[in-house]
Motif scaffolding. Structure first.
Motif, mmCIF file in Angstrom:
data_model
loop_
_atom_site.group_PDB
_atom_site.id
_atom_site.type_symbol
_atom_site.label_atom_id
_atom_site.label_comp_id
_atom_site.label_asym_id
_atom_site.label_seq_id
_atom_site.Cartn_x
_atom_site.Cartn_y
_atom_site.Cartn_z
ATOM 1 N N MET A 97 -58.935 -5.496 77.824
ATOM 2 C CA MET A 97 -59.963 -3.309 77.460
ATOM 3 C C MET A 97 -59.026 -2.812 78.924
ATOM 4 S SD MET A 97 -63.568 -4.592 76.777
ATOM 5 C CE MET A 97 -63.551 -2.951 76.886
ATOM 6 N N GLY A 98 -58.351 -3.717 80.087
ATOM 7 C CA GLY A 98 -57.585 -2.361 81.054
ATOM 8 C C GLY A 98 -56.523 -2.142 80.957
ATOM 9 N N VAL B 261 -51.113 5.315 73.600
ATOM 10 C CA VAL B 261 -50.908 4.364 71.958
ATOM 11 C C VAL B 261 -52.704 3.713 71.996
ATOM 12 C CG1 VAL B 261 -50.409 2.178 71.684
ATOM 13 C CG2 VAL B 261 -49.184 3.512 73.184
ATOM 14 N N ILE B 262 -52.716 4.045 70.242
ATOM 15 C CA ILE B 262 -54.157 3.659 70.368
ATOM 16 C C ILE B 262 -53.993 2.352 69.483
ATOM 17 C CG2 ILE B 262 -56.325 4.334 68.168
ATOM 18 C CD1 ILE B 262 -55.130 7.150 69.686
ATOM 19 N N THR B 263 -54.753 1.704 69.647
ATOM 20 C CA THR B 263 -54.625 -0.117 68.049
ATOM 21 C C THR B 263 -56.139 -0.346 67.778
ATOM 22 O OG1 THR B 263 -54.908 -1.406 70.220
ATOM 23 C CG2 THR B 263 -53.017 -1.115 69.622
ATOM 24 N N GLU B 264 -56.297 -0.728 65.931
ATOM 25 C CA GLU B 264 -57.379 -0.376 65.647
ATOM 26 C C GLU B 264 -58.130 -1.773 66.021
ATOM 27 O OE1 GLU B 264 -60.607 -0.881 63.945
ATOM 28 O OE2 GLU B 264 -59.181 1.005 62.892
ATOM 29 N N THR B 265 -58.969 -2.224 65.737
ATOM 30 C CA THR B 265 -59.336 -3.648 66.064
ATOM 31 C C THR B 265 -59.884 -4.498 64.911
ATOM 32 O OG1 THR B 265 -61.641 -2.605 66.985
ATOM 33 C CG2 THR B 265 -61.823 -4.274 66.378
ATOM 34 N N GLY B 266 -58.782 -5.238 65.326
ATOM 35 C CA GLY B 266 -57.769 -6.530 64.570
ATOM 36 C C GLY B 266 -55.875 -6.679 65.362
ATOM 37 N N THR B 267 -54.947 -7.065 64.099
ATOM 38 C CA THR B 267 -53.998 -7.453 64.582
ATOM 39 C C THR B 267 -53.093 -6.431 65.722
ATOM 40 O OG1 THR B 267 -53.971 -7.917 62.392
ATOM 41 C CG2 THR B 267 -52.152 -8.108 63.400
ATOM 42 N N SER B 268 -53.362 -5.196 65.566
ATOM 43 C CA SER B 268 -52.825 -4.852 66.639
ATOM 44 C C SER B 268 -53.405 -4.356 67.926
ATOM 45 C CB SER B 268 -52.157 -3.289 66.186
ATOM 46 O OG SER B 268 -53.605 -2.677 66.115
ATOM 47 N N ASN B 269 -54.992 -4.765 68.320
ATOM 48 C CA ASN B 269 -55.266 -4.641 69.824
ATOM 49 C C ASN B 269 -54.602 -5.949 70.779
ATOM 50 O OD1 ASN B 269 -57.133 -2.919 69.625
ATOM 51 N ND2 ASN B 269 -59.195 -3.772 69.501
ATOM 52 N N PHE B 270 -54.238 -7.249 69.583
ATOM 53 C CA PHE B 270 -54.140 -8.642 70.072
ATOM 54 C C PHE B 270 -52.623 -8.442 70.145
ATOM 55 C CE2 PHE B 270 -57.947 -9.547 68.079
ATOM 56 C CZ PHE B 270 -58.708 -9.715 70.328
ATOM 57 N N ILE C 242 -55.429 3.133 74.052
ATOM 58 C CA ILE C 242 -56.742 3.356 73.617
ATOM 59 C C ILE C 242 -57.461 2.580 72.263
ATOM 60 C CG2 ILE C 242 -58.226 4.832 72.271
ATOM 61 C CD1 ILE C 242 -57.429 7.264 73.619
ATOM 62 N N SER C 243 -58.574 1.004 72.607
ATOM 63 C CA SER C 243 -58.591 0.335 72.233
ATOM 64 C C SER C 243 -60.278 0.206 71.818
ATOM 65 C CB SER C 243 -58.244 -1.280 71.839
ATOM 66 O OG SER C 243 -58.346 -1.349 73.796
ATOM 67 N N GLN C 244 -60.913 -0.499 71.247
ATOM 68 C CA GLN C 244 -62.528 -1.247 71.018
ATOM 69 C C GLN C 244 -62.681 -2.429 70.704
ATOM 70 O OE1 GLN C 244 -65.400 0.098 67.457
ATOM 71 N NE2 GLN C 244 -66.050 1.428 69.522
ATOM 72 N N VAL C 245 -62.551 -3.317 71.903
ATOM 73 C CA VAL C 245 -62.553 -4.548 72.187
ATOM 74 C C VAL C 245 -63.417 -5.038 72.593
ATOM 75 C CG1 VAL C 245 -61.505 -6.546 73.000
ATOM 76 C CG2 VAL C 245 -60.448 -4.077 73.260
ATOM 77 N N LEU C 246 -64.304 -4.773 72.628
ATOM 78 C CA LEU C 246 -65.756 -4.736 73.312
ATOM 79 C C LEU C 246 -66.845 -4.798 71.632
ATOM 80 C CD1 LEU C 246 -68.363 -6.468 74.215
ATOM 81 C CD2 LEU C 246 -68.335 -3.811 75.552
ATOM 82 N N ILE D 30 -49.887 7.521 69.113
ATOM 83 C CA ILE D 30 -49.520 7.050 68.441
ATOM 84 C C ILE D 30 -50.822 5.680 67.512
ATOM 85 C CG2 ILE D 30 -47.854 4.702 67.353
ATOM 86 C CD1 ILE D 30 -46.162 6.221 70.536
ATOM 87 N N LEU D 31 -50.280 5.932 66.658
ATOM 88 C CA LEU D 31 -52.016 4.820 66.149
ATOM 89 C C LEU D 31 -50.859 3.432 65.361
ATOM 90 C CD1 LEU D 31 -54.548 4.067 65.649
ATOM 91 C CD2 LEU D 31 -53.999 5.313 63.285
ATOM 92 N N PHE D 32 -51.241 2.146 66.039
ATOM 93 C CA PHE D 32 -50.781 1.867 64.939
ATOM 94 C C PHE D 32 -52.248 1.068 64.224
ATOM 95 C CE2 PHE D 32 -48.091 1.293 68.776
ATOM 96 C CZ PHE D 32 -47.101 1.170 68.597
ATOM 97 N N VAL D 33 -52.261 0.630 63.548
ATOM 98 C CA VAL D 33 -53.419 -0.189 62.692
ATOM 99 C C VAL D 33 -52.872 -1.138 61.389
ATOM 100 C CG1 VAL D 33 -52.943 2.205 60.968
ATOM 101 C CG2 VAL D 33 -55.618 1.084 60.760
ATOM 102 N N GLY D 34 -54.043 -1.532 60.780
ATOM 103 C CA GLY D 34 -53.178 -2.236 59.305
ATOM 104 C C GLY D 34 -54.113 -1.691 57.936
ATOM 105 N N ASP D 35 -53.780 -2.044 56.824
ATOM 106 C CA ASP D 35 -53.750 -1.487 55.431
ATOM 107 C C ASP D 35 -55.373 -1.258 55.428
ATOM 108 O OD1 ASP D 35 -53.501 -3.756 55.152
ATOM 109 O OD2 ASP D 35 -52.183 -3.172 53.095
#
Length: 566
Positions: free
Chosen positions: A247-248, A385-394, A408-412, A440-445
């Motif tokens: 988250m940091g 860089v925005i990552t989805e709550t899922g694969t891209s967050n990690f 930007i992510s929503q880990v909690l 940029i957004l990394f997101v899964g289908d």
């Protein structure tokens, strides 16, 4: 022309939002009379596809601009938005939730209006929001409206969490003195108690001087509670090994030699985990130890070795100091330290080098071990860089960012679908304030299917995000946690290559790509026109369905154990 002596209550509220930096106001359903007044305050209506998406968008906007505004209607509209507002509360994001509510006469008489529960209780929805708002108000009394608006907005800014403002339809146009606007909002934090603060600063300095192996660990609240200037100065002046939590991510300039990587407890890279776990002193700034943020609560941070900096208290080893805020403590510590007395250790070498075993492979499959270091090489200074709550967050944990990248992510809170709405809000905020920055957004289908409509809002506002979409026909993060082959983790495959057209994009100002091999994706990443983000672009990336980032696999194992209670 002299300024007006009186202005409508809604205009006063909107002018105060403008003072805080808000320009675009998000929402999915609304009080139409109030919206007519937005331009008078220099604001404009964004207009999202639904209220939940608008709450996600307001969250993304606030993470770029510092605060945001969300307008919904009473009952059905506000409740639809609450899952998003709750996420902002959970993750310390300041969102002003304005609700257009029935007039004061209807409230007093308990009339059975549409959007109510049919019981005459007009406080029920405000009460639902109380636990996800740091404060709330209903502007039923125009004589108190200005003071209440100022109080609530100042609290939202200072506490960095959502607030709730109810605006009755018959109060919108009630006039109040405009002279209140001559006094700026008080956004200053209350001063720390001087004697206690001095003792805290002196003790931290003493511990640093006596430690042979001190590190800095930056977490989410360092970002949310606006201490990045002090944090950056601390890292650059001390040269101490500096790490971030998931988250940091982005809190520390990752181009600095002092940057040591992402610490996630047992989920960390071995060299990172060893360095943090064996530190003699940890300066832990803005900590938020949730399960995914701490590797399933596997942080090895002992109280006897830790100084914790928080927005409303400090902890030094076993002692807690309520009411002592980290920002002034950090500032006074920076002024006090004798930097020649600080001892330093070497740090892990974290880079975007693709592992040799992956680089030398003849396989053209795009796997995570190859993708994320390559993404790190492609990113540019100042990217969002925005990552989805899922694969891209990690997956993003395996990259080393250039300078000034915002993550930007929503880990909690972890709401699947959050990222698409957040992308719209963040991209709009960048258009207003940082038009040169790529978003940029990394997101899964799977995640995309929940909030895909916001792509139409992006197109309508001329936003230019790059959307790399991993295509695997399933919810990968859910499979990693439980049910690798279970049908309940399947989704209906979509024709993503046609999405931009479906949402009305002009083919001259939008483009979609498909990458089924490393070579295809490599060529795209090297294409300067693509990388310059001239318009909205969607990239469909085909990946093996069972493949996952290293960190996600480890977190999945921990999460499965926590869920089972073993």
């Amino acid at each position: 022309m002299a300024p007006p002596e009186n202005i409508p209550v809604a205009t006063y509220l909107f002018k105060r939002l403008h003072e805080l930096g808000v320009r675009g106001v998000h929402g999915g359903d609304f009080n139409l009379t109030a919206l007519d007044l937005l331009p008078d305050a220099g604001l404009y209506w964004v207009g999202n596809c639904n209220e939940l998406n608008s709450a996600y968008a307001a969250d993304g906007y606030a993470r770029i601009k510092g605060i945001s505004a969300l307008i919904t209607t009473f009952g059905v509209g506000e409740l639809s938005a609450l899952a998003g507002v709750a996420g902002s509360f959970s993750e310390h994001v300041p969102v002003v939730h304005i609700v257009g509510i029935p007039n004061t006469i209807s409230q007093r008489n308990g009339l059975l209006l549409h959007h109510t529960l049919g019981n005459g209780d007009y406080t029920v929805f405000q009460n639902m929001s109380r636990n996800i708002s740091v404060t709330s108000t209903i502007l039923n009394d125009p004589h108190r409206a200005a003071s209440e608006i100022d109080r609530v907005l100042s609290t939202c800014w200072a506490r960095a969490r959502p607030v709730y403002i109810g605006l009755p339809t018959d109060i919108v146009l009630k006039e109040i003195p405009a002279t209140h606007l001559n006094t700026p909002l008080d956004l200053n934090l209350p001063e720390n108690e001087p004697e206690t603060e001095s003792e805290v600063v002196n003790e931290i300095a003493r511990l640093i001087y006596n430690s042979k192996n001190t590190i800095i660990l930056a977490d989410a609240c360092a970002i949310r509670h606006r201490v990045l200037d002090e944090l950056h100065e601390l890292v650059e002046k001390t040269h101490l090994p500096s790490f971030v939590s998931p988250m940091g991510k982005g809190a520390v300039n990752e181009e600095l030699k002092a940057y040591g990587g992402v610490y996630v407890g047992d989920v960390s890279r071995d060299e990172v985990r060893q360095h943090v776990d064996h530190a003699e002193l940890i300066l832990y700034v803005g900590g938020l130890q949730s399960d995914f943020n701490s590797g399933g609560f596997t942080y090895r941070i002992a109280k006897k070795n830790t100084v914790e900096f928080h927005s409303d208290h400090m902890k030094i080893r076993y002692s807690e100091f309520p009411g002592i805020q980290m920002q002034p403590v950090l500032r006074k510590l920076l002024d006090k330290l004798d930097y020649s007395k600080i001892q330093r250790h070497p740090i892990p070498d974290i880079s975007n080098t693709i592992p040799s075993s992956v680089q030398e492979s003849d396989s053209q499959e795009i796997n995570h071990a190859w993708l994320w270091p390559r993404v790190g090489q492609w990113l540019r200074e100042g990217d969002v860089v925005i990552t989805e709550t899922g694969t891209s967050n990690f997956g993003i944990l395996e990259t080393r960012f250039p300078k000034d990248v915002t993550a930007i992510s929503q880990v909690l809170w972890g709401s699947i679908g959050y990222s698409v709405g957040a992308l719209q809000g963040a991209a709009l905020a960048c258009k207003e304030k940082y038009p040169e920055r790529r978003v940029i957004l990394f997101v899964g289908d799977g995640s995309l299917q929940l909030t895909v409509q916001e792509i139409s809002t992006m197109i309508r506002h001329g936003l230019k995000p790059i959307i790399p979409l991993t295509k695997r026909h399933r919810y990968t993060i859910e499979r990693i946690i439980h049910g690798m082959k279970a049908t309940y983790n399947d989704i209906q495959p979509w024709n993503h290559i046609g999405l931009l057209n479906v949402f009305g994009a002009d083919s001259s100002n939008a483009k979609s790509y498909q990458c089924e091999s490393k070579t295809a994706l490599e060529n795209l990443l090297k294409d300067e026109k693509f990388s310059s983000a001239p318009y909205i672009q969607l990239v469909e990336i085909f990946m093996p369905w069972q493949d996952a980032p290293r960190a996600l696999i480890k977190v999945g194992e921990v999460a499965a154990k926590l869920n089972s209670g073993t």
